[in-house]
Motif scaffolding. Structure first.
Motif, short mmCIF file in Angstrom:
data_model
loop_
_atom_site.label_atom_id
_atom_site.label_comp_id
_atom_site.label_asym_id
_atom_site.label_seq_id
_atom_site.Cartn_x
_atom_site.Cartn_y
_atom_site.Cartn_z
N ASP A 62 1.34 -27.26 47.57
CA ASP A 62 1.72 -27.88 46.43
C ASP A 62 2.70 -26.91 45.64
O ASP A 62 3.07 -27.21 44.55
CB ASP A 62 0.67 -28.34 45.48
CG ASP A 62 0.19 -29.64 46.05
OD1 ASP A 62 0.62 -30.41 46.66
OD2 ASP A 62 -1.39 -29.60 45.63
N ARG B 160 5.67 -24.72 44.06
CA ARG B 160 7.03 -25.13 43.80
C ARG B 160 7.72 -23.78 43.85
O ARG B 160 9.00 -23.73 44.36
CB ARG B 160 7.34 -25.77 42.74
CG ARG B 160 6.55 -27.09 42.47
CD ARG B 160 6.87 -27.70 41.24
NE ARG B 160 8.20 -28.26 41.43
CZ ARG B 160 8.63 -29.30 41.11
NH1 ARG B 160 7.95 -30.36 40.44
NH2 ARG B 160 9.86 -29.88 41.23
N GLU C 126 12.58 -21.24 44.49
CA GLU C 126 12.01 -22.70 44.06
C GLU C 126 12.28 -23.10 45.58
O GLU C 126 13.14 -23.48 45.97
CB GLU C 126 13.02 -23.47 43.09
CG GLU C 126 12.70 -23.04 41.67
CD GLU C 126 11.38 -23.26 40.89
OE1 GLU C 126 10.77 -24.23 41.43
OE2 GLU C 126 10.85 -22.49 40.45
N PRO D 242 12.44 -26.29 47.88
CA PRO D 242 12.79 -27.59 47.66
C PRO D 242 11.87 -28.67 48.01
O PRO D 242 10.89 -28.56 48.97
CB PRO D 242 13.95 -27.70 49.05
CG PRO D 242 14.31 -26.37 49.24
CD PRO D 242 13.18 -25.64 48.91
N ALA D 243 11.59 -29.88 47.46
CA ALA D 243 10.53 -30.64 47.45
C ALA D 243 10.54 -31.16 49.09
O ALA D 243 9.51 -31.39 49.24
CB ALA D 243 10.98 -32.04 46.72
N GLU D 244 11.61 -31.52 49.87
CA GLU D 244 11.46 -31.76 51.11
C GLU D 244 10.87 -30.86 51.93
O GLU D 244 10.61 -31.17 53.22
CB GLU D 244 12.76 -32.47 51.57
CG GLU D 244 13.97 -31.48 51.76
CD GLU D 244 14.65 -31.27 50.42
OE1 GLU D 244 15.66 -30.53 50.43
OE2 GLU D 244 14.31 -31.60 49.13
N ARG E 54 8.25 -29.01 51.31
CA ARG E 54 6.54 -28.85 50.91
C ARG E 54 5.73 -29.62 52.28
O ARG E 54 6.27 -30.48 52.77
CB ARG E 54 6.20 -29.53 50.02
CG ARG E 54 6.89 -28.73 48.71
CD ARG E 54 6.27 -29.21 47.40
NE ARG E 54 7.04 -28.58 46.05
CZ ARG E 54 7.90 -29.28 45.49
NH1 ARG E 54 7.87 -30.55 45.46
NH2 ARG E 54 8.74 -28.70 44.69
#
Length: 184
Positions: free
Chosen positions: A128, A130, A77, A79-81, A83
Motif C-alpha cells: 500500500d 505510495r 511517488e 503510480p497507483a497502477e 501497486r
C-alpha cells in the motif's frame, strides 16, 4: 524495457546530496538512509552528473580522496497502477561503488563503475506504499578504483540514467545465444 512508458519512469533530475567525510561524519552516514531523515538542508544535485563538475569538490586527476562519500536521496511517488506489482531500480552507471537503500533497508551494492546494475526493491516497498525513499551511498575506497582511475580524471557520482520499472509477472530476464563454428 524502457519503451514501456506505462511501467517505466526515469528518475533523472534533482536529488538531495551531501558530500561527507566518512570518518568524521559516521553518524550521518548511518542515519541518512531512514525515510524520515531530514535532508532539507542538503543541496540539490542533478542526476546524472558528477559532483566534482557541480562544484562540490575539486576534480582530481588520478586517484580521488577515498575518505569522501557522496550521499544521495530521492523520494518518489509510486503510480497507483503499479501497486501490487514488482518494482526494480536500475542504475546505468555510478562512479565508483555504491550501496542502495530503499525505505531504510539495504537493497544491494554494486562496485563496477562502468556497468549497469538493477535491484529488486519489491520487498522494501509495502503493497500500500505510495512513497519510496531511495538513498544511495557512493564510495571511492575500493580496490577496482585503482584501475578505473589509472590515467584519467577521477570523477564521482551517479553519472548515468536512473530509472524505476515494473515488469510483468512473467517476463524474460536474460537470455544467451550459443553458436558453433561449422568448419565445412
Amino acid at each position: 524495457d524502457r519503451t514501456d512508458a506505462a511501467f517505466t519512469r526515469c528518475l533523472d533530475g534533482d536529488w538531495r546530496f551531501k558530500l561527507v567525510n566518512a570518518q568524521s561524519e559516521r553518524s550521518l552516514v548511518d542515519a541518512f538512509v531512514r525515510p524520515d531523515f531530514d535532508d532539507s538542508g542538503w543541496s540539490a544535485i542533478s542526476v546524472p552528473s558528477n559532483w566534482e563538475m557541480k562544484g562540490f569538490e575539486d576534480a582530481r586527476y588520478f586517484r580521488p580522496d577515498p575518505a569522501k562519500y557522496g550521499l544521495y536521496r530521492l523520494k518518489y511517488e509510486i503510480p497507483a497502477e503499479w501497486r501490487g506489482r514488482s518494482l526494480w531500480l536500475h542504475f546505468d552507471g555510478v562512479l565508483f561503488a555504491y550501496t542502495v537503500y530503499v525505505n531504510g533497508t539495504e537493497a544491494g551494492s554494486f562496485s563496477h563503475a562502468f556497468l549497469p546494475a538493477q535491484f529488486d526493491i519489491t520487498p522494501f516497498v509495502g503493497a500500500d506504499s505510495r512513497t519510496v525513499t531511495v538513498a544511495v551511498k557512493v564510495v571511492r575506497d575500493l580496490r577496482e578504483s585503482q584501475f578505473d582511475t589509472n590515467d584519467c580524471w577521477a570523477l564521482s557520482g551517479i553519472y548515468r540514467d536512473v530509472y524505476i520499472f515494473s515488469p510483468p509477472e512473467y517476463h524474460i530476464d536474460g537470455y544467451a545465444l550459443h553458436t558453433r563454428l561449422n568448419p565445412a
